[in-house]
Design an enzyme around this catalytic site. Structure first.
Site, PDB file in Angstrom:
ATOM      1  N   CYS A   1     -12.093   3.328 -29.040  1.00 58.51           N
ATOM      2  CA  CYS A   1     -13.405   3.885 -29.375  1.00 58.51           C
ATOM      3  C   CYS A   1     -14.158   4.304 -28.107  1.00 58.51           C
ATOM      4  O   CYS A   1     -15.303   3.925 -27.912  1.00 58.51           O
ATOM      5  CB  CYS A   1     -14.203   2.848 -30.131  1.00 58.51           C
ATOM      6  N   GLU A   2     -13.488   5.014 -27.209  1.00 58.38           N
ATOM      7  CA  GLU A   2     -14.139   5.491 -25.988  1.00 58.38           C
ATOM      8  C   GLU A   2     -13.595   6.882 -25.686  1.00 58.38           C
ATOM      9  O   GLU A   2     -12.383   7.083 -25.731  1.00 58.38           O
ATOM     10  CB  GLU A   2     -13.780   4.604 -24.777  1.00 58.38           C
TER      11      GLU A   2
ATOM     12  N   GLY B   1       0.759  -1.246   0.000  1.00 59.18           N
ATOM     13  CA  GLY B   1       0.000   0.000   0.000  1.00 59.18           C
ATOM     14  C   GLY B   1       0.783   1.284   0.000  1.00 59.18           C
ATOM     15  O   GLY B   1       0.225   2.351  -0.295  1.00 59.18           O
TER      16      GLY B   1
ATOM     17  N   TYR C   1       0.907  -2.014 -12.169  1.00 58.47           N
ATOM     18  CA  TYR C   1      -0.499  -1.940 -12.602  1.00 58.47           C
ATOM     19  C   TYR C   1      -0.615  -1.318 -13.992  1.00 58.47           C
ATOM     20  O   TYR C   1      -1.595  -0.650 -14.304  1.00 58.47           O
ATOM     21  CB  TYR C   1      -1.343  -1.183 -11.570  1.00 58.47           C
TER      22      TYR C   1
ATOM     23  N   PRO D   1       4.665  -5.375  -0.485  1.00 58.04           N
ATOM     24  CA  PRO D   1       4.712  -4.208  -1.370  1.00 58.04           C
ATOM     25  C   PRO D   1       4.656  -4.610  -2.838  1.00 58.04           C
ATOM     26  O   PRO D   1       5.224  -5.624  -3.231  1.00 58.04           O
ATOM     27  CB  PRO D   1       6.079  -3.585  -1.047  1.00 58.04           C
ATOM     28  N   GLY D   2       3.966  -3.826  -3.627  1.00 59.50           N
ATOM     29  CA  GLY D   2       3.946  -4.031  -5.069  1.00 59.50           C
ATOM     30  C   GLY D   2       4.421  -2.770  -5.762  1.00 59.50           C
ATOM     31  O   GLY D   2       5.569  -2.646  -6.196  1.00 59.50           O
TER      32      GLY D   2
ATOM     33  N   TYR E   1      -8.788   5.453 -12.566  1.00 57.83           N
ATOM     34  CA  TYR E   1      -8.642   6.121 -11.265  1.00 57.83           C
ATOM     35  C   TYR E   1      -8.359   7.602 -11.416  1.00 57.83           C
ATOM     36  O   TYR E   1      -7.952   8.250 -10.445  1.00 57.83           O
ATOM     37  CB  TYR E   1      -7.468   5.525 -10.469  1.00 57.83           C
TER      38      TYR E   1
ATOM     39  N   ARG F   1      -4.892   3.043 -15.981  1.00 59.54           N
ATOM     40  CA  ARG F   1      -4.940   3.801 -14.726  1.00 59.54           C
ATOM     41  C   ARG F   1      -5.509   5.215 -14.858  1.00 59.54           C
ATOM     42  O   ARG F   1      -6.312   5.632 -14.020  1.00 59.54           O
ATOM     43  CB  ARG F   1      -3.559   3.844 -14.046  1.00 59.54           C
TER      44      ARG F   1
END
Ligand code: LLP
Length: 413
Positions: A343-344, A239, A372, A274-275, A317, A313
């Site tokens: 297409c967004e 985190g 990520y 941890p990542g 987010y 991401r």
């Protein structure tokens, strides 16, 4: 100097020019700095040196095998969140005793896989999961080590999508239920409670919630000891956030300084998961400008060959990533929305950026995308997963080839 920095006008990774790597491997392309991964892993390890601890790298941040092998070589253990991540960890050479198995919805098949392997612990998330682990273990005449994931009801003060420690989140067991569950678990022959676990969210840049979660774990472990459950370790989860915009964030050392005094009196070993902290700044996404068009009187749309399929991401987010030309030009600074080809309308890499007026064909780097990024890529619009390169000892090496349409269609009957 390691990581991504400029040599003259050119952005390099550990001294290797990114435009050369892109010319060789094409774009979109993820590039990773092995030296940065190693340095960031060691920074955590050194911050906790002198206290019993194990770093279980969270595979979900990036599980490309070359990265896993690099971390294993540095002494890391693994945190796996699915059967697939357990298998990836094993293929990268981790042994089961180095793997903690976490996750809010482990299937019976995944639990059986972890029990048969004998992973270090299964971090259980509910009363029902304790029963499932117990039953599967008794069938196999074995006893499985579990850690209970508590939900400490602590606000991690991060993006709501990646906040996991509030009682309104789906994760963990309410702290108030732990004692009764432990008492119950003591009567089960298929499980042994050896740890307590908390993970309250990701990209946390305020140490206070992390310290509060640690305090909750220590307090509970003390109460449990009084009742005859001897815990061996506290798993503080992952985190800890990184700086995406250059603002100051806590270092690994400051994190250790915040939690170690809390945990020390318990004498219990620490597990860390941890990542992002290890891999985020170690990666960049290279992408070329496909087209440039007017987005109103004084703004441009810069359409890249990478978008939400390579890096979701920003869209998911509202995350900020620095976007820089790989070779600096002296074109006039121009307001731009940097967007992808999908297409967004939400397919955006960065809104309201000032860039040297971009031109089709130019190469850009989206920075701090080692965590990520690639792992959340998709085949939407039949796009193909990007290739990945690792720079190590001054050399760029392909660690994952670009997906082909044949790879994708091979699944279809
Ligand atoms: N342990 C558990 C149980 C987790 O759920 C996570 C992340 C970690 C460790 C590692 O957390 P880290 O140290 O990387 O913050 N896709 C989102 C992040 C989701 C994190 C999910 N859990 C993003 O791109 O920001």
């Amino acid at each position: 100097m390691t990581g991504f920095y400029r040599q003259g006008s050119a952005l390099v990774c550990d001294g290797v020019a990114l435009d050369r790597i892109a010319a060789a491997e094409g774009t979109p392309l993820y590039v990773y700095s092995a030296a940065t991964i190693a340095g960031r892993y060691r920074a955590i390890d050194e911050a906790f040196a002198g206290y019993p601890h194990a770093i279980h790298y969270a595979l979900k941040a990036n599980s490309t095998l070359a990265i896993l092998r690099l971390l294993r070589g540095l002494g890391s253990s693994a945190d796996a969140n699915s059967g697939g991540e357990i298998d990836a960890a094993l293929r990268a050479g981790f042994i089961p005793a180095q793997i903690v198995f976490t996750g809010v919805g482990k299937t019976v098949a995944e639990l059986a896989q972890a029990i048969d392997l004998g992973v270090r612990t299964i971090n259980v998330e509910s009363a029902g999961e304790i029963e499932r682990v117990d039953a599967l273990s008794r069938e196999r005449q074995t006893r499985t080590k579990i850690a209970l994931r508590i939900n400490p009801d602590v606000d991690a003060k991060t993006h709501p999508h990646i906040s996991t420690g509030l009682k309104t989140n789906k994760f963990g067991i309410a702290a108030g239920d732990i004692k009764a569950l432990c008492a119950h678990a003591r009567g089960l022959s298929g499980v042994e409670v050896v740890g307590l676990h908390a993970h309250i969210g990701s990209q946390i840049t305020d140490l206070d919630p992390l310290a509060r979660a640690a305090r909750a774990l220590v307090g509970l472990s003390r109460e449990l000891a009084g009742e005859g459950t001897r815990i061996e370790h506290l798993d503080l989860g992952g985190g800890l956030g990184v700086s995406y915009d250059g603002s100051r964030v806590p270092t690994a050392q400051e994190y250790a300084d915040a939690v170690l005094p809390i945990v020390r009196e318990s004498g219990l070993a620490i597990v860390l998961e941890p990542g992002r902290q290890i891999v985020a700044p170690a990666g960049a996404l290279l992408t070329r400008v496909v087209d440039v068009k007017e987005a109103g009187p004084d703004k441009l749309f810069v359409i890249m060959d990478a978008g939400m399929t390579e890096l979701i991401r920003p869209m998911l987010y509202n995350a900020f990533h620095r976007i820089e030309p790989v070779v600096q030009t002296d074109a006039p600074p121009t307001p731009c929305d940097v967007v992808g080809p999908l297409c967004e309308s939400s397919d955006t890499l960065g809104k309201d950026r000032i860039l040297p007026r971009p031109q089709a064909g130019e190469l850009y780097a989206v920075l701090d995308t080692g965590a990520y990024g690639s792992v959340m890529a998709s085949n939407y619009n039949r796009r193909l997963l990007p290739a990945e390169v690792m720079v190590e000892d001054g050399k760029a090496r392909l660690i994952r080839r670009r997906q082909t349409l044949d790879d994708v269609l091979a699944l279809e009957l």
